[in-house]
Design an enzyme around this catalytic site. Sequence first.
Site, PDB file in Angstrom:
ATOM      1  N   LEU A   1     136.899   1.058  84.440  1.00 26.21           N
ATOM      2  CA  LEU A   1     136.727   0.497  83.095  1.00 26.21           C
ATOM      3  C   LEU A   1     138.012  -0.209  82.659  1.00 26.21           C
ATOM      4  O   LEU A   1     139.104   0.121  83.124  1.00 26.21           O
ATOM      5  CB  LEU A   1     136.381   1.609  82.105  1.00 26.21           C
ATOM      6  CG  LEU A   1     135.064   2.348  82.392  1.00 26.21           C
ATOM      7  CD1 LEU A   1     134.923   3.571  81.493  1.00 26.21           C
ATOM      8  CD2 LEU A   1     133.865   1.412  82.211  1.00 26.21           C
TER       9      LEU A   1
ATOM     10  N   HIS B   1     136.670  14.011  89.346  1.00 34.02           N
ATOM     11  CA  HIS B   1     137.113  13.415  90.608  1.00 34.02           C
ATOM     12  C   HIS B   1     137.015  14.469  91.699  1.00 34.02           C
ATOM     13  O   HIS B   1     137.460  15.603  91.494  1.00 34.02           O
ATOM     14  CB  HIS B   1     138.553  12.914  90.453  1.00 34.02           C
ATOM     15  CG  HIS B   1     139.016  12.161  91.653  1.00 34.02           C
ATOM     16  ND1 HIS B   1     138.619  10.861  91.914  1.00 34.02           N
ATOM     17  CD2 HIS B   1     139.805  12.523  92.682  1.00 34.02           C
ATOM     18  CE1 HIS B   1     139.158  10.471  93.054  1.00 34.02           C
ATOM     19  NE2 HIS B   1     139.881  11.454  93.539  1.00 34.02           N
TER      20      HIS B   1
END
Length: 212
Positions: free
Chosen positions: A94, A110
Amino acid sequence: MPKIKIGVLASGGGTNLQAIMDACDREDIDGSVVVVISDSSDAYALERARKGDIRAETISPKGRTRDEHEKLISNLLSEEGVDLVVLAGYMRILTPWLIDKYAGRMMNIHPALLPSFGGEGMFGEHVHEAVLNYGCKVSGCTVHFVSADVDGGPIILQEPVQVLEDDTPDSLADRIHPVEHRLYPMAISLYASGRLKIEGRRVRILPERGGT
Ligand code: GAR
């Protein structure tokens, strides 16, 4: 504190999304998923949302600039009054514009122990491959707030997973996934009950109200 509204961005199968939806249903999270947005209409995450009666939208990046794409995402999140944006296997980086808008209100998971094996290009099976190629004996997963530094935002929760002698990227991913499914809802639950306090790089977990 009122229930929080969660917006999820997902590109793939959405098993983390499912774990979050289930945790909301069980009221382990004081909130609900109000919208799921994907960059791909094929993402099974969208189907999971529909099955749970949650608004599911594809916002394709095709034929749009990054700014235009993110403006549409941002409009939809605002329209739904989203308090917390949750990246659950969202395979796009992003821009600082959207990240700043949700500073301290956007999380990512993650599939490794950050700050190792993070950053651009480190997603999905690439992460597990890199961990095995490096010869690590331990991997795991990390939930963190999102900052403009890819995979570099303040860490909320982490848990290690042992690497086994015969592991392949798939087998390692298969053992990390269930840990993700436990850790992500836990991090969101802490956020929803106002127990996460960002102090620089550190995220303090405050005691339960009424607790010590
Ligand atoms: C998860 O393992 C998540 O950690 C990873 O993608 C998978 C999505 O699975 N995210 C990244 O690699 C982000 N850099 P899911 O669609 O089944 O939740």
